[in-house]
Design a protein around this motif. Sequence first.
Motif, PDB file in Angstrom:
ATOM      1  N   MET A 166       3.153   8.854   9.189  1.00 21.56           N
ATOM      2  CA  MET A 166       1.974   7.991   9.213  1.00 21.56           C
ATOM      3  C   MET A 166       1.589   7.572   7.809  1.00 21.56           C
ATOM      4  O   MET A 166       1.285   6.397   7.556  1.00 21.56           O
ATOM      5  CB  MET A 166       0.803   8.731   9.888  1.00 21.56           C
ATOM      6  CG  MET A 166      -0.437   7.874  10.090  1.00 21.56           C
ATOM      7  SD  MET A 166      -0.136   6.540  11.267  1.00 21.56           S
ATOM      8  CE  MET A 166      -1.798   5.890  11.488  1.00 21.56           C
ATOM      9  N   ALA A 167       1.602   8.528   6.870  1.00 24.44           N
ATOM     10  CA  ALA A 167       1.236   8.216   5.486  1.00 24.44           C
ATOM     11  C   ALA A 167       2.248   7.263   4.858  1.00 24.44           C
ATOM     12  O   ALA A 167       1.870   6.303   4.165  1.00 24.44           O
ATOM     13  CB  ALA A 167       1.150   9.509   4.673  1.00 24.44           C
ATOM     14  N   VAL A 168       3.536   7.519   5.111  1.00 22.62           N
ATOM     15  CA  VAL A 168       4.575   6.631   4.572  1.00 22.62           C
ATOM     16  C   VAL A 168       4.431   5.237   5.159  1.00 22.62           C
ATOM     17  O   VAL A 168       4.517   4.223   4.446  1.00 22.62           O
ATOM     18  CB  VAL A 168       5.981   7.203   4.865  1.00 22.62           C
ATOM     19  CG1 VAL A 168       7.057   6.189   4.482  1.00 22.62           C
ATOM     20  CG2 VAL A 168       6.188   8.515   4.124  1.00 22.62           C
ATOM     21  N   PHE A 169       4.201   5.171   6.481  1.00 22.60           N
ATOM     22  CA  PHE A 169       4.052   3.871   7.135  1.00 22.60           C
ATOM     23  C   PHE A 169       2.874   3.090   6.555  1.00 22.60           C
ATOM     24  O   PHE A 169       2.995   1.896   6.238  1.00 22.60           O
ATOM     25  CB  PHE A 169       3.859   4.061   8.642  1.00 22.60           C
ATOM     26  CG  PHE A 169       3.340   2.833   9.341  1.00 22.60           C
ATOM     27  CD1 PHE A 169       4.188   1.758   9.582  1.00 22.60           C
ATOM     28  CD2 PHE A 169       2.016   2.752   9.734  1.00 22.60           C
ATOM     29  CE1 PHE A 169       3.703   0.621  10.222  1.00 22.60           C
ATOM     30  CE2 PHE A 169       1.530   1.625  10.361  1.00 22.60           C
ATOM     31  CZ  PHE A 169       2.380   0.550  10.610  1.00 22.60           C
ATOM     32  N   LEU A 170       1.715   3.739   6.440  1.00 22.56           N
ATOM     33  CA  LEU A 170       0.529   3.054   5.925  1.00 22.56           C
ATOM     34  C   LEU A 170       0.746   2.583   4.488  1.00 22.56           C
ATOM     35  O   LEU A 170       0.348   1.472   4.116  1.00 22.56           O
ATOM     36  CB  LEU A 170      -0.686   3.982   5.995  1.00 22.56           C
ATOM     37  CG  LEU A 170      -1.226   4.304   7.397  1.00 22.56           C
ATOM     38  CD1 LEU A 170      -2.364   5.319   7.307  1.00 22.56           C
ATOM     39  CD2 LEU A 170      -1.704   3.038   8.089  1.00 22.56           C
ATOM     40  N   THR A 171       1.394   3.434   3.673  1.00 20.91           N
ATOM     41  CA  THR A 171       1.638   3.066   2.275  1.00 20.91           C
ATOM     42  C   THR A 171       2.575   1.866   2.181  1.00 20.91           C
ATOM     43  O   THR A 171       2.283   0.888   1.474  1.00 20.91           O
ATOM     44  CB  THR A 171       2.237   4.261   1.508  1.00 20.91           C
ATOM     45  OG1 THR A 171       1.330   5.362   1.567  1.00 20.91           O
ATOM     46  CG2 THR A 171       2.501   3.896   0.062  1.00 20.91           C
ATOM     47  N   VAL A 172       3.691   1.929   2.893  1.00 22.95           N
ATOM     48  CA  VAL A 172       4.660   0.830   2.862  1.00 22.95           C
ATOM     49  C   VAL A 172       4.055  -0.442   3.452  1.00 22.95           C
ATOM     50  O   VAL A 172       4.271  -1.552   2.935  1.00 22.95           O
ATOM     51  CB  VAL A 172       5.945   1.227   3.619  1.00 22.95           C
ATOM     52  CG1 VAL A 172       6.890   0.037   3.747  1.00 22.95           C
ATOM     53  CG2 VAL A 172       6.643   2.389   2.913  1.00 22.95           C
ATOM     54  N   ALA A 173       3.278  -0.289   4.534  1.00 27.04           N
ATOM     55  CA  ALA A 173       2.654  -1.456   5.163  1.00 27.04           C
ATOM     56  C   ALA A 173       1.673  -2.141   4.212  1.00 27.04           C
ATOM     57  O   ALA A 173       1.653  -3.383   4.110  1.00 27.04           O
ATOM     58  CB  ALA A 173       1.945  -1.029   6.448  1.00 27.04           C
ATOM     59  N   MET A 174       0.861  -1.346   3.514  1.00 25.31           N
ATOM     60  CA  MET A 174      -0.111  -1.941   2.588  1.00 25.31           C
ATOM     61  C   MET A 174       0.592  -2.624   1.420  1.00 25.31           C
ATOM     62  O   MET A 174       0.170  -3.704   0.971  1.00 25.31           O
ATOM     63  CB  MET A 174      -1.066  -0.863   2.072  1.00 25.31           C
ATOM     64  CG  MET A 174      -2.062  -0.340   3.107  1.00 25.31           C
ATOM     65  SD  MET A 174      -2.984  -1.646   3.951  1.00 25.31           S
ATOM     66  CE  MET A 174      -3.698  -2.534   2.562  1.00 25.31           C
ATOM     67  N   ILE A 175       1.666  -2.031   0.914  1.00 26.43           N
ATOM     68  CA  ILE A 175       2.424  -2.666  -0.171  1.00 26.43           C
ATOM     69  C   ILE A 175       3.028  -3.982   0.314  1.00 26.43           C
ATOM     70  O   ILE A 175       3.019  -4.998  -0.399  1.00 26.43           O
ATOM     71  CB  ILE A 175       3.518  -1.714  -0.689  1.00 26.43           C
ATOM     72  CG1 ILE A 175       2.889  -0.536  -1.424  1.00 26.43           C
ATOM     73  CG2 ILE A 175       4.486  -2.453  -1.613  1.00 26.43           C
ATOM     74  CD1 ILE A 175       3.885   0.503  -1.894  1.00 26.43           C
ATOM     75  N   GLN A 176       3.514  -3.977   1.562  1.00 24.76           N
ATOM     76  CA  GLN A 176       4.101  -5.195   2.114  1.00 24.76           C
ATOM     77  C   GLN A 176       3.043  -6.278   2.292  1.00 24.76           C
ATOM     78  O   GLN A 176       3.292  -7.460   2.015  1.00 24.76           O
ATOM     79  CB  GLN A 176       4.767  -4.883   3.456  1.00 24.76           C
ATOM     80  CG  GLN A 176       5.642  -6.016   3.988  1.00 24.76           C
ATOM     81  CD  GLN A 176       6.489  -5.579   5.154  1.00 24.76           C
ATOM     82  OE1 GLN A 176       6.758  -4.398   5.332  1.00 24.76           O
ATOM     83  NE2 GLN A 176       6.918  -6.532   5.968  1.00 24.76           N
TER      84      GLN A 176
END
Length: 512
Positions: A166-176
């Motif tokens: 979840m943390a990885v997804f949110l981080t990558v999503a926000m960067i994208q």
Amino acid sequence: MFEEIVHTDTFVLLTSILLIAGVVTTKFSARLGVPALVLFIAIGMIMGSDGLGFIYFDNASTAQMIGVFALVIILFEGGLQTKWSNLKPVIAPSLSLATIGVLITSGIVGFAAWFILDLGILESLLFGAIVGSTDAAAVFAVLKGQNIKDRIGTTLEAESGSNDPMAVFLTVAMIQIITLPDTNIFSLIGMFFVQMGLGVLIGLLAGKLVVKALNRINLDSSGLYPILSIAFALLTYGVTSLANGSGLLAVYVLAIVIGNSEIAYRHSIFRFAEGFAWMMQILMFVILGLLVFPSDLFSLPVILKGILISLLLIFVARPIAVFASTINMNYTNKELIFLSWAGLKGAVPIVLATFPLLAEIEGSQLIFNVVFFVVLTSCLIQGTTITNLAEKLGLTGPKKTTPMHSLELVSLGKVNTEMIEYEIEDDSAIVGKTLQDIEFPDGAIVNAVIRFDQLITPQGNTKINPGDFLYVLTSKKSKPDVKRLLEEKKEPEEGEAKKSPKKKPKEEQEAK
């Protein structure tokens, strides 16, 4: 040529010093009550360019790679130690904390960072995503060997082991979203469910395949089995990640399946994974300590902003997330208070903080420094008080006893036997019997009895007492039968059975 050799020798020397220093600090950690990972980070900071100046390191890409590799090993070792019987009742709350809880925590911290860090709203939400998860490495390290009640301890371990995706997804999503403003948010949400689903599915399938492989393959050296298990963990991560699934979740699921199955050389695999996980924790946190520059980290603006966000995270965001994501899940207020306090931050937020650095997001250096400060604050405040808080809230159980495990015969050649160690409980069916009266399967023999830390040479008339440790040499074929014999419980005596009707009060007396 000579300079390259000298450089290599220096690298080997420094690595040995760092590992020795890391191992030694674990003893000081227990005495000082400070989590070992804080001391590992301190070693890196002291050895770095702002400290003694022995090592200059500022490569965020290398730190990220080492961090991810270390997390795979740490999650694998943590999953091996997770008992399915303890995990099954807390799957729902753990997953709720790992998803809804992380989302709530990230949102609250993100909006707070918007005001405190003076960043844009998207960059602030990115910061919240980075620090939103409970760190597996920190939780496993702090809870290891503690007598916190199984339900609470397993909830924390399962949450920290499954919330990284979840943390990885949110981080990558926000960067994208920041770098590609036209990103479709709904496609990102769909991608998250795909990642989670693939992580669980591949982890389960890989776990079953690895168990069969470990039991059927016949290697020339028993020392190769632990290495093979680690290789399977890395392979599972790699395959899952290439399939756009959550590699970290797949590794954790894989390890749970292996840890709760009967496998050859079980004890060797567990001990090797434990030692390797410790080494990777030392290496990872030392590297992360080298990556940060104390002169930037402990500047007044970072300290003030870091303290504000840490207090908000510890006393507001995490408690709200815990209470909101565990509604109607039968946790007492004391248990929820403890779960709120035990939301430790560690390696994952620091590793995730390298993502904005590599993506060259505006304010990424400030994000990294404040995240690092928040992790240190969390470890020092929460990590040092978890055990004391559990005792005050009455959430500690009896002292953990040595579980049943196998002590394999270590040999350079092929072997087909194992040594089972088993602690005899009070209600065991073989209590009071002599060894000659116990019908062990063919190919099984008791090699030693440990009673009150004293070795007793087993003989036919040796009587089994509660608390004895039996060491039984058995063939792999007979191992399941030996385990069933040792785990068999004593039948209730007739006298005890007759007592129960007499204890029934008024109904039977009135009937008479």
